[in-house]
Design a protein around this motif. Structure first.
Motif, PDB file in Angstrom:
ATOM      1  N   SER A 103       0.822  -1.198   0.000  1.00  0.00           N
ATOM      2  CA  SER A 103       0.000   0.000   0.000  1.00  0.00           C
ATOM      3  C   SER A 103       0.864   1.258   0.000  1.00  0.00           C
ATOM      4  CB  SER A 103      -0.934  -0.001   1.208  1.00  0.00           C
ATOM      5  OG  SER A 103      -1.689   1.177   1.254  1.00  0.00           O
ATOM      6  N   LYS A 154       2.433   1.636  -3.469  1.00  0.00           N
ATOM      7  CA  LYS A 154       1.418   1.971  -4.464  1.00  0.00           C
ATOM      8  C   LYS A 154       1.099   3.463  -4.433  1.00  0.00           C
ATOM      9  CE  LYS A 154      -3.473   1.254  -5.231  1.00  0.00           C
ATOM     10  NZ  LYS A 154      -4.669   0.746  -4.593  1.00  0.00           N
ATOM     11  N   ASN A 155       1.105   4.032  -3.266  1.00  0.00           N
ATOM     12  CA  ASN A 155       0.731   5.431  -3.095  1.00  0.00           C
ATOM     13  C   ASN A 155       1.927   6.376  -3.014  1.00  0.00           C
ATOM     14  OD1 ASN A 155      -2.210   5.163  -2.869  1.00  0.00           O
ATOM     15  ND2 ASN A 155      -1.681   3.885  -1.129  1.00  0.00           N
ATOM     16  N   LYS A 199       1.770   9.808  -5.044  1.00  0.00           N
ATOM     17  CA  LYS A 199       0.645  10.730  -4.891  1.00  0.00           C
ATOM     18  C   LYS A 199       1.091  12.011  -4.217  1.00  0.00           C
ATOM     19  CE  LYS A 199      -2.998   7.463  -5.287  1.00  0.00           C
ATOM     20  NZ  LYS A 199      -4.247   6.999  -4.822  1.00  0.00           N
ATOM     21  N   TRP A 231      -0.844  13.097   1.154  1.00  0.00           N
ATOM     22  CA  TRP A 231      -1.192  11.916   1.950  1.00  0.00           C
ATOM     23  C   TRP A 231      -2.700  11.806   2.092  1.00  0.00           C
ATOM     24  CZ3 TRP A 231       2.369   8.419   3.656  1.00  0.00           C
ATOM     25  CH2 TRP A 231       3.704   8.784   3.531  1.00  0.00           C
ATOM     26  N   TRP A 270      -4.959   9.544  -0.262  1.00  0.00           N
ATOM     27  CA  TRP A 270      -4.987   8.093  -0.180  1.00  0.00           C
ATOM     28  C   TRP A 270      -6.391   7.688   0.103  1.00  0.00           C
ATOM     29  CZ3 TRP A 270      -0.126   5.961   2.646  1.00  0.00           C
ATOM     30  CH2 TRP A 270       1.008   6.438   2.011  1.00  0.00           C
TER      31      TRP A 270
END
Length: 89
Positions: free
Chosen positions: A76, A79-80, A83, A86, A89
């Motif tokens: 996880s 994967k993020n 971005k 935060w 998410w």
């Protein structure tokens, strides 16, 4: 240039892997050898938050540390990693 958010993820991954290694009572060299690495330099770079490892390398380390059940948490995070916020998410 580092994408927004990746620095925080690299540091979080490194900090957690180091915590797990210490809990297992392994030094860097022993952990690297158990994970199939030829030296401890690569692992040291990961633990310091300088490099972000591939999920396969994290899986190997987690298996070495007896914490393989934590793999979804790391997946996880990775994967993020790119971005911007935060909170997205």
């Amino acid at each position: 240039m580092v994408e927004p958010g990746k620095t925080a993820v690299r540091r979080a991954v490194g900090r957690e892997l180091k915590r797990m290694r210490n809990a297992k009572g392994l030094n860097l060299k022993a952990a690297a050898e158990a994970a199939g690495e030829t030296g401890d330099k690569a692992l040291m770079q990961v633990e310091r938050g300088r490099n972000l490892p591939q999920i396969a390398n994290i899986d190997t380390l987690l298996s070495t540390y007896g914490c393989r059940d934590q793999l979804p948490n790391f997946q996880s995070l990775l994967k993020n990693a790119g971005k911007r916020n935060w909170k997205d998410w």
